[in-house]
Design a protein around this motif. Structure first.
Motif, PDB file in Angstrom:
ATOM      1  N   LEU A 109      -1.981   3.491 -12.429  1.00 42.50           N
ATOM      2  CA  LEU A 109      -2.657   2.542 -13.315  1.00 42.50           C
ATOM      3  C   LEU A 109      -3.829   3.206 -14.034  1.00 42.50           C
ATOM      4  O   LEU A 109      -4.023   3.015 -15.239  1.00 42.50           O
ATOM      5  N   GLU A 110      -4.591   3.997 -13.287  1.00 39.91           N
ATOM      6  CA  GLU A 110      -5.751   4.675 -13.876  1.00 39.91           C
ATOM      7  C   GLU A 110      -5.311   5.682 -14.934  1.00 39.91           C
ATOM      8  O   GLU A 110      -5.905   5.757 -16.016  1.00 39.91           O
ATOM      9  N   HIS A 130       8.864  -5.839  -6.910  1.00 36.82           N
ATOM     10  CA  HIS A 130       9.363  -6.231  -8.222  1.00 36.82           C
ATOM     11  C   HIS A 130       8.231  -6.249  -9.239  1.00 36.82           C
ATOM     12  O   HIS A 130       7.074  -6.528  -8.895  1.00 36.82           O
ATOM     13  N   CYS A 131       8.575  -5.981 -10.487  1.00 35.50           N
ATOM     14  CA  CYS A 131       7.604  -6.067 -11.589  1.00 35.50           C
ATOM     15  C   CYS A 131       8.252  -6.822 -12.735  1.00 35.50           C
ATOM     16  O   CYS A 131       9.371  -6.498 -13.153  1.00 35.50           O
ATOM     17  N   ALA A 132       7.569  -7.827 -13.230  1.00 38.44           N
ATOM     18  CA  ALA A 132       8.100  -8.656 -14.312  1.00 38.44           C
ATOM     19  C   ALA A 132       7.122  -8.695 -15.477  1.00 38.44           C
ATOM     20  O   ALA A 132       5.906  -8.596 -15.293  1.00 38.44           O
ATOM     21  N   LEU A 178       3.598  -1.902 -24.587  1.00 37.10           N
ATOM     22  CA  LEU A 178       2.651  -1.412 -23.588  1.00 37.10           C
ATOM     23  C   LEU A 178       3.080  -1.852 -22.188  1.00 37.10           C
ATOM     24  O   LEU A 178       2.994  -1.080 -21.228  1.00 37.10           O
ATOM     25  N   CYS A 179       3.538  -3.092 -22.074  1.00 36.05           N
ATOM     26  CA  CYS A 179       3.993  -3.602 -20.779  1.00 36.05           C
ATOM     27  C   CYS A 179       5.217  -2.829 -20.286  1.00 36.05           C
ATOM     28  O   CYS A 179       5.305  -2.465 -19.109  1.00 36.05           O
ATOM     29  N   ARG A 213       5.262  -0.544 -16.929  1.00 38.55           N
ATOM     30  CA  ARG A 213       6.226  -0.752 -15.851  1.00 38.55           C
ATOM     31  C   ARG A 213       6.983   0.534 -15.521  1.00 38.55           C
ATOM     32  O   ARG A 213       7.211   0.862 -14.367  1.00 38.55           O
ATOM     33  N   GLN A 214       7.330   1.279 -16.570  1.00 43.32           N
ATOM     34  CA  GLN A 214       8.016   2.539 -16.355  1.00 43.32           C
ATOM     35  C   GLN A 214       7.112   3.536 -15.635  1.00 43.32           C
ATOM     36  O   GLN A 214       7.569   4.312 -14.785  1.00 43.32           O
ATOM     37  N   ALA A 215       5.824   3.502 -15.974  1.00 44.20           N
ATOM     38  CA  ALA A 215       4.863   4.411 -15.339  1.00 44.20           C
ATOM     39  C   ALA A 215       4.666   4.072 -13.861  1.00 44.20           C
ATOM     40  O   ALA A 215       4.415   4.961 -13.040  1.00 44.20           O
ATOM     41  N   LEU A 216       4.772   2.785 -13.522  1.00 37.27           N
ATOM     42  CA  LEU A 216       4.592   2.350 -12.142  1.00 37.27           C
ATOM     43  C   LEU A 216       5.840   2.591 -11.294  1.00 37.27           C
ATOM     44  O   LEU A 216       5.751   2.688 -10.062  1.00 37.27           O
ATOM     45  N   LYS A 217       6.987   2.681 -11.927  1.00 38.19           N
ATOM     46  CA  LYS A 217       8.250   2.788 -11.195  1.00 38.19           C
ATOM     47  C   LYS A 217       8.360   4.136 -10.487  1.00 38.19           C
ATOM     48  O   LYS A 217       8.033   5.185 -11.053  1.00 38.19           O
TER      49      LYS A 217
END
Length: 289
Positions: free
Chosen positions: A107-108, A259-261, A275-276, A280-284
């Motif tokens: 996230l950072e 899960h991420c929505a 951006l969302c 999400r791709q960055a968090l996966k």
């Protein structure tokens, strides 16, 4: 009086010729002459004297020139600064506090690499509150242990984690390579509800807990006191004290999914939606890409 009138006045004063002013500003000679006449009418005195081959400033025009130039320069400077300021989106994401540490670095990094486009607003909540914020439209995206929607484009798994039982090192099960649901029969179990009215991952083959609590710190305290064992996804684990250990669960439902929505209202804002999707791709986890 407006900035256009002042600009015409300044250019004409500097070049001494109405036609030159018109050429520089890409307007007609008539437009310049009409604008200057309107300005003189508003002020109540002449700004120029017409001479052969052009114009020269009147005494009033000379006194007016410095102030008018300062206004035009100030306006141009402000306009340039405003053009450099880009509109930054606010991206709001709800994240369970139990996994905040796991996703924090990603996230950072994402926030830092997109700081010219957006401001990342992170809301750390219980898992239940993440669902409430998402369904109410208060956030643009959310992460949860539970599925948000049957829509595959709306909800994606971004992390998978094995389940472990936290227990004291002197517990009879601590020396085993893994535990099964059968092993748990008769054990004192501690479950964290994460804001829900009941333990959200209890299944038919899972023994009912002796403690079902909303305070995760209390859960670890009970484990330290030897009053039970506590199941937790590996990626949610904090640093454990030396006298505690982890034993993996083996069998049905021995993995936890995150899960991420992305909220449907982002469809109305292409930049925010992108951006969302990028976040999400960055968090996966790379293994799920």
């Amino acid at each position: 009086m407006d900035i256009r009138q002042l600009r015409y006045f300044i250019e004409t004063a500097q070049h001494g010729n109405i036609q030159d002013t018109a050429d520089i500003l890409f307007v007609t000679r008539q437009a310049v002459s009409k604008t200057l006449m309107q300005l003189e009418k508003e002020l109540g005195y002449p700004l120029f004297y017409r001479v052969h081959g052009g114009v020269i400033l009147s005494e009033q025009g000379k006194r007016y020139y410095d102030r008018a130039l300062a206004v035009v320069q100030s306006f141009d400077s402000l306009e340039a600064q405003m053009k450099q300021i880009q509109i930054r989106e606010q991206l709001r994401i709800a994240l369970p506090l139990t996994v905040h540490h796991y996703f924090y670095d990603r996230l950072e990094e994402f926030s830092r690499s997109h700081e010219d486009k957006m401001e990342l607003i992170l809301l750390g909540r219980t898992d239940s509150e993440c669902h409430t914020l998402f369904e109410s439209g208060a956030v643009d995206m959310a992460v949860s242990h539970l599925k948000f929607s049957s829509d595959a484009d709306k909800d994606q798994i971004i992390a998978v984690s094995p389940l472990y039982y936290t227990m004291r090192k002197d517990h009879p099960l601590a020396s085993r390579p893994y535990v099964t649901h059968q092993d748990l029969l008769g054990e004192h179990l501690i479950f964290y509800k994460n804001g829900y009215p009941r333990c959200f991952w209890l299944h038919e083959d899972t023994p009912k807990p002796d403690f079902a609590i909303d305070d995760i710190l209390l859960a670890y305290e009970l484990v330290e006191q030897g009053r039970g064992i506590f199941p937790v996804p590996l990626l949610s684990l904090p640093t454990l004290p030396d006298h505690l250990t982890l034993v993996p669960l083996k069998g049905h439902n021995d993995m936890d999914y995150f899960h991420c929505a992305i909220a449907s209202h982002t469809e109305n804002n292409p930049l925010l939606k992108k951006l969302c999707l990028d976040l999400r791709q960055a968090l996966k986890d790379p293994s799920l890409a």
